[in-house]
Structures are given as structure tokens and as C-alpha cells.
Write a protein that holds these residues in place. Sequence first.
Motif, PDB file in Angstrom:
ATOM      1  N   ILE A 122      50.523  33.304 -62.570  1.00  0.00           N
ATOM      2  CA  ILE A 122      51.570  33.950 -61.775  1.00  0.00           C
ATOM      3  C   ILE A 122      52.649  34.584 -62.645  1.00  0.00           C
ATOM      4  O   ILE A 122      53.204  35.630 -62.304  1.00  0.00           O
ATOM      5  N   ASP A 123      52.935  33.986 -63.794  1.00  0.00           N
ATOM      6  CA  ASP A 123      53.990  34.531 -64.660  1.00  0.00           C
ATOM      7  C   ASP A 123      53.691  35.970 -65.084  1.00  0.00           C
ATOM      8  O   ASP A 123      54.619  36.745 -65.336  1.00  0.00           O
ATOM      9  N   ARG A 158      55.260  38.470 -62.922  1.00  0.00           N
ATOM     10  CA  ARG A 158      56.715  38.596 -63.039  1.00  0.00           C
ATOM     11  C   ARG A 158      57.113  39.568 -64.159  1.00  0.00           C
ATOM     12  O   ARG A 158      58.280  39.906 -64.308  1.00  0.00           O
ATOM     13  N   PHE A 165      57.264  39.818 -56.068  1.00  0.00           N
ATOM     14  CA  PHE A 165      57.991  39.505 -57.301  1.00  0.00           C
ATOM     15  C   PHE A 165      58.850  40.692 -57.757  1.00  0.00           C
ATOM     16  O   PHE A 165      59.185  40.791 -58.939  1.00  0.00           O
ATOM     17  N   GLU A 166      59.209  41.571 -56.817  1.00  0.00           N
ATOM     18  CA  GLU A 166      59.906  42.808 -57.154  1.00  0.00           C
ATOM     19  C   GLU A 166      61.178  42.573 -57.963  1.00  0.00           C
ATOM     20  O   GLU A 166      61.489  43.346 -58.887  1.00  0.00           O
ATOM     21  N   GLU A 226      61.792  40.608 -60.195  1.00  0.00           N
ATOM     22  CA  GLU A 226      61.505  40.367 -61.611  1.00  0.00           C
ATOM     23  C   GLU A 226      60.666  41.479 -62.230  1.00  0.00           C
ATOM     24  O   GLU A 226      60.949  41.935 -63.335  1.00  0.00           O
ATOM     25  N   ASN A 227      59.629  41.936 -61.523  1.00  0.00           N
ATOM     26  CA  ASN A 227      58.733  42.932 -62.133  1.00  0.00           C
ATOM     27  C   ASN A 227      59.128  44.379 -61.874  1.00  0.00           C
ATOM     28  O   ASN A 227      58.525  45.296 -62.430  1.00  0.00           O
TER      29      ASN A 227
END
Length: 359
Positions: free
Chosen positions: A191-192, A195, A300-301, A303-304
Motif C-alpha cells: 500500500i505504501d 502513497r 490516497f490523493e 499523499e500521491n
Amino acid sequence: MNQGKSYEIQGLLKAGIDKNQQPIYVLLYNLIVHNKNYEEIAKKFESYLQQFRPFKGFVLIICSQDEGLMNAKNVKNLIKHSLKKVDQSQLKRIDKLIVISNNQNYGKKEKTIPFQLKGLLKDKVHLLINTSFLDTLDIELHQSVQKFLCNQIEYQEQQSFYGRDLESYPIGKSGLPIFLEEIIKYYKQNIDCLRQEGIFRLSGSHELETKLVEQLLQENYEAIQHSESDVIATVLKNTLVNLKNPIFPFEIYAILRDTNPELPINEFIDMFSIFFAHLSKVNRLTVFRLVEFIKFVAGFENENKMGLHNLSIVFAPCFFRTKEANQLDLQGAKTVVLHFKSLIKNIDEFLEKQMRLSQ
């Protein structure tokens, strides 16, 4: 290079990577002239060039398996007919144009280049009398390729991973191509990676992409789990955008381009329900799983920096495209992106509908 598989197109070979990590392509004069497949060569060659980074150079080798056959005029005509439909922005990326000919009457190498390409290629032409001199230009071809160019063996090119129909990939238990199952599994387990800023927008290393594709050709899907996330993303996008036939038929692009993207939601759902009804099972399942996954990535917007709109820009060409590329149709492309964004937003509606139909 595996034996037992055929050319994609006779007369055009992907011959590996040079010492500067640039792809090497070979045009075989005798085969192309015999088959007169200039237009097919141009289309396939352009599709190859779209499979790697836009600013990366490449090497083009022109030779013949028949001794003494080629002269400067022959090569000039071959270039003119085989490359005339390739976008000049692609041809600018030629780092070296190497002609291999032992014809003592070849003529001046400057006569090799068609007039309209002189500005692009005149300082990039190298004339060699045989393949043994390629190492002087930092090029080392696989022994089987060298023997084939010298007409000593019948070489059969491995089928490319890119450029097939979706159904031609090995299918997993879920009904998806196995490589797609494994890519989605990779991101769900890591998952990371989702991100990371710019995930799916940024491209991975071309060298590592090539290595991963080679492993996938051998059905070594475990290689995905040991690859970099940007490289996996690059392989995913390049596979989908270069499908022989897009996930949605070519005609769908034109329909979406001419349809108001602010269509009422019930009409939008009815329209795409009709589209889905005309897709093959593997295409339909691929849309459902991948669009559901893209919506997950958008979560995850913060963060990414890849919200629905940015992801739609990246992925819309992977699902919808025209038969003939039209880089001037910017408004049409923007409209299709907006429709794809709506599809992501409403994918749960389609999944629920699909579930009801399967009960």
C-alpha cells in the motif's frame, strides 16, 4: 530470443539493447522488398517507438541477407517507403542509423538519406561492411541475431509482450490475465507504493521495464513482486495502451468524444451498460477490476497527488483510443477523459448491477 515463435512482421526485428541502454531495431532490406509490406513495417515500428520513454534514443540498423544487394539508392528508397508515415518527432530520437553492406559500389553514405530527412539524419549515418564492426559503435548483437543477419540460420523472433489482444495473455482463475491479477495483488500488498507522489504518472527505468517484460514473456509472474513500483506501473500502462485492439472497441472513442460529458447519471449508466454488453468477458472483467483499483488509488490523493482527474488523464488512453492517432484532437481527448472519470466515480453502480445479473 526464443525459437519456435514467428515474426510479428517479416523484415523488422527488435534486436536488443546497446551498451548505452538504447533499443536496437533492424530493417532487413531483402525481406521487406520481397514482401512489399512497407506500411505494416511503418505502423509496427511506430508502435515499438511508443513503448519506451519519449526522450530516449534508439539505434536503427539496415542490412540485407543477400550479399552485395544494397546500394545507397536502394536504402534511400527503403527508408522513404518504410519510415515516411512514422512521426518525425520519433525519428529525431535516432541516435545512430547504421547501414551494413559489403557492396563495393554502394555509393556515398550521404546519398542514403531521403531529402526530407536529411536535416534529421545526415550526421547520424554509419556505413559498415559487415556485422563484426558493430562493436566499434558500442553495439553487441546476440549471436543468433548476427547469424540470422548473415543468413546462416532461420531466426524466429519472440512474440512481443506488448501489442497483443487482451485474450491472448494467459488467463487466471479470476478471469483476468494473470499479469493483471499479479500487478493488482502487488499494489494491494504494498500500500505504501500507492502513497508515492505521482504514482502511475511517473515512468520507471526502461532497462528494468525491459527485464520485467522478458520475465513476463516466460510467465515468471513472481518477478512482479521483486520489481520497482514505477516499473510495474510502466509495464501496466504500456501493455494496455498498446493492445492490438483496445479494451473498448475503437468506435466507442468516437461516441464518447461526441457525447456531452455532463450527461445525467442515469443516461450515463445506461450508455455504459450497453458498452459493457458488447465487450468480451475478459475485457469486461478487466474494466471492472482495474477501474475499481484506480478508484482505490485515488483514495490516497492527499499523499500521491493523483486524484480522480489526474488518474483519468493517465489511464483513459489505456481503455479508449482511435484507430488513427490524432494529436490535434485535444478537445475530444479531454471529453473522453471526463467520461472515464465518471466511469471511475460510478464503478460501484456497475459492479452491483453485474453482481445482480450473476445471481
